[in-house]
Design a protein around this motif. Structure first.
Motif, PDB file in Angstrom:
ATOM      1  N   ARG A  27       0.802  -1.225   0.000  1.00  0.00           N
ATOM      2  CA  ARG A  27       0.000   0.000   0.000  1.00  0.00           C
ATOM      3  C   ARG A  27       0.837   1.279   0.000  1.00  0.00           C
ATOM      4  N   THR A  28       2.112   1.149  -0.295  1.00  0.00           N
ATOM      5  CA  THR A  28       3.010   2.298  -0.301  1.00  0.00           C
ATOM      6  C   THR A  28       3.609   2.474  -1.693  1.00  0.00           C
ATOM      7  N   LYS A  29       3.653   3.723  -2.143  1.00  0.00           N
ATOM      8  CA  LYS A  29       4.249   4.021  -3.444  1.00  0.00           C
ATOM      9  C   LYS A  29       5.432   4.971  -3.259  1.00  0.00           C
ATOM     10  N   GLN A  30       6.514   4.661  -3.954  1.00  0.00           N
ATOM     11  CA  GLN A  30       7.694   5.524  -3.923  1.00  0.00           C
ATOM     12  C   GLN A  30       7.646   6.485  -5.103  1.00  0.00           C
ATOM     13  N   ARG A  31       8.040   7.740  -4.862  1.00  0.00           N
ATOM     14  CA  ARG A  31       8.110   8.743  -5.922  1.00  0.00           C
ATOM     15  C   ARG A  31       9.404   9.528  -5.807  1.00  0.00           C
ATOM     16  N   LEU A  32       9.938   9.911  -6.940  1.00  0.00           N
ATOM     17  CA  LEU A  32      11.083  10.811  -6.998  1.00  0.00           C
ATOM     18  C   LEU A  32      10.541  12.187  -7.359  1.00  0.00           C
ATOM     19  N   ILE A  33      10.902  13.187  -6.584  1.00  0.00           N
ATOM     20  CA  ILE A  33      10.347  14.530  -6.728  1.00  0.00           C
ATOM     21  C   ILE A  33      11.481  15.505  -7.041  1.00  0.00           C
ATOM     22  N   LYS A  34      11.233  16.389  -7.998  1.00  0.00           N
ATOM     23  CA  LYS A  34      12.227  17.400  -8.362  1.00  0.00           C
ATOM     24  C   LYS A  34      12.114  18.601  -7.428  1.00  0.00           C
ATOM     25  N   ARG A  35      13.212  19.335  -7.324  1.00  0.00           N
ATOM     26  CA  ARG A  35      13.200  20.585  -6.561  1.00  0.00           C
ATOM     27  C   ARG A  35      12.123  21.500  -7.136  1.00  0.00           C
ATOM     28  N   ARG A  36      11.358  22.126  -6.254  1.00  0.00           N
ATOM     29  CA  ARG A  36      10.266  23.050  -6.567  1.00  0.00           C
ATOM     30  C   ARG A  36       9.000  22.361  -7.078  1.00  0.00           C
ATOM     31  N   GLN A  37       8.995  21.041  -7.139  1.00  0.00           N
ATOM     32  CA  GLN A  37       7.802  20.312  -7.559  1.00  0.00           C
ATOM     33  C   GLN A  37       6.807  20.278  -6.408  1.00  0.00           C
ATOM     34  N   MET A  38       5.548  20.489  -6.740  1.00  0.00           N
ATOM     35  CA  MET A  38       4.477  20.455  -5.739  1.00  0.00           C
ATOM     36  C   MET A  38       3.940  19.034  -5.607  1.00  0.00           C
ATOM     37  N   ILE A  39       3.713  18.619  -4.372  1.00  0.00           N
ATOM     38  CA  ILE A  39       2.983  17.369  -4.160  1.00  0.00           C
ATOM     39  C   ILE A  39       1.573  17.662  -3.660  1.00  0.00           C
ATOM     40  N   LEU A  40       1.298  18.937  -3.378  1.00  0.00           N
ATOM     41  CA  LEU A  40      -0.052  19.400  -3.067  1.00  0.00           C
ATOM     42  C   LEU A  40      -0.141  20.864  -3.456  1.00  0.00           C
ATOM     43  N   GLN A  41      -1.269  21.222  -4.069  1.00  0.00           N
ATOM     44  CA  GLN A  41      -1.509  22.613  -4.416  1.00  0.00           C
ATOM     45  C   GLN A  41      -2.838  23.057  -3.821  1.00  0.00           C
ATOM     46  N   GLU A  42      -2.912  24.334  -3.505  1.00  0.00           N
ATOM     47  CA  GLU A  42      -4.154  24.922  -3.020  1.00  0.00           C
ATOM     48  C   GLU A  42      -5.267  24.600  -4.013  1.00  0.00           C
ATOM     49  N   GLY A  43      -6.435  24.240  -3.474  1.00  0.00           N
ATOM     50  CA  GLY A  43      -7.580  23.941  -4.324  1.00  0.00           C
ATOM     51  C   GLY A  43      -7.741  22.468  -4.661  1.00  0.00           C
ATOM     52  N   PHE A  44      -6.728  21.655  -4.347  1.00  0.00           N
ATOM     53  CA  PHE A  44      -6.797  20.221  -4.579  1.00  0.00           C
ATOM     54  C   PHE A  44      -6.896  19.497  -3.247  1.00  0.00           C
TER      55      PHE A  44
END
Length: 193
Positions: A27-44
C-alpha cells in the motif's frame, strides 16, 4: 522493499512484523520529486500521507497579497500532509513543495484506513505521530504569542537542527514571520548550532 524506511521509522514506536510489513509494502508508493515540484496545491484535495526518505519539503499558505507563509518543514524521516484536507476530502488551502530533489513514500487515504482497521499498530503509530505534530504546533503558537524573534529562532534551531544550513533566509524568515533582512541580523548575533 519499498516501505523499508517507514519500517525503520516505526521501530521508534511499535515495530512491525513480517505480515504487517508486507501489507505496508503493498500500500506504499515511492516517488522521486524534483526541486520546486508540488505534491499538493491549493484547491486540490490532499490524497496522501507522505514520508520523506530523502530531501526536504515546506508546507505553506498564501495571503491575499500572494505572500507565502511557511507552516512547517519536513526532511528525512518525517511526515507531511494537510491533515484537514486529507480527512475531510475538501480542497486544501495549502501547498506542499519540494525544496530539494527528494524521494518520498506515499500512502493513499483508502490504503491508510485499511491499515488502521486491519493492523492496530498502524492506528497507534499514526495516532502518536499526529499527537506529536499537534504538540509541535501548540508549542509554536504559544511561542509566537509569548516570545521575540531571537527566542523563536533559537527554538527553530532546536526543532530543525539539520535544516538551518539547508534552508534559505527567505524560507526561515517566512516560518518565523519576519523579513529576511531582520533574520540576517538575528543570525549575525547568534552563531548557528
Amino acid at each position: 522493499m519499498t516501505a523499508q524506511p517507514i519500517v525503520e521509522y516505526f521501530k521508534n514506536y511499535l515495530p512491525l512484523n513480517k505480515e504487517e510489513i508486507k501489507l505496508l509494502n503493498e500500500r506504499t508508493k515511492q516517488r522521486l520529486i524534483k526541486r520546486r515540484q508540488m505534491i499538493l496545491q491549493e484547491g486540490f484535495v490532499c490524497k496522501h500521507y507522505t514520508f520523506v526518505v530523502t530531501g526536504c519539503f515546506k508546507m505553506y499558505g498564501t495571503d491575499e497579497k500572494g505572500n507565502a507563509h511557511n507552516i512547517s518543514f519536513a526532511a528525512e524521516n518525517d511526515w507531511i500532509a494537510d491533515l484537514g484536507s486529507f480527512y475531510s476530502e475538501k480542497p486544501s488551502k495549502l501547498f506542499i513543495e519540494a525544496l530539494e530533489p527528494s524521494t518520498i513514500l506515499q500512502i493513499e487515504k483508502t490504503d491508510l484506513l485499511f491499515l488502521f482497521v486491519n493492523v492496530t499498530k498502524f492506528d497507534r503509530n499514526f495516532r502518536v505521530i499526529v499527537e506529536e505534530k499537534l504538540i509541535e504546533l501548540q508549542n509554536r503558537l504559544l511561542l509566537n504569542f509569548s516570545s521575540n524573534t531571537q527566542q523563536r529562532y533559537t527554538v527553530f534551531l532546536e526543532q530543525y537542527p539539520n535544516l538551518a544550513m539547508r534552508l534559505s533566509n527567505v524560507q526561515i524568515a517566512s516560518y518565523l514571520g519576519v523579513t529576511p533582512e531582520f533574520l540576517s541580523k538575528i543570525r549575525a548575533q547568534k552563531p548557528s548550532k
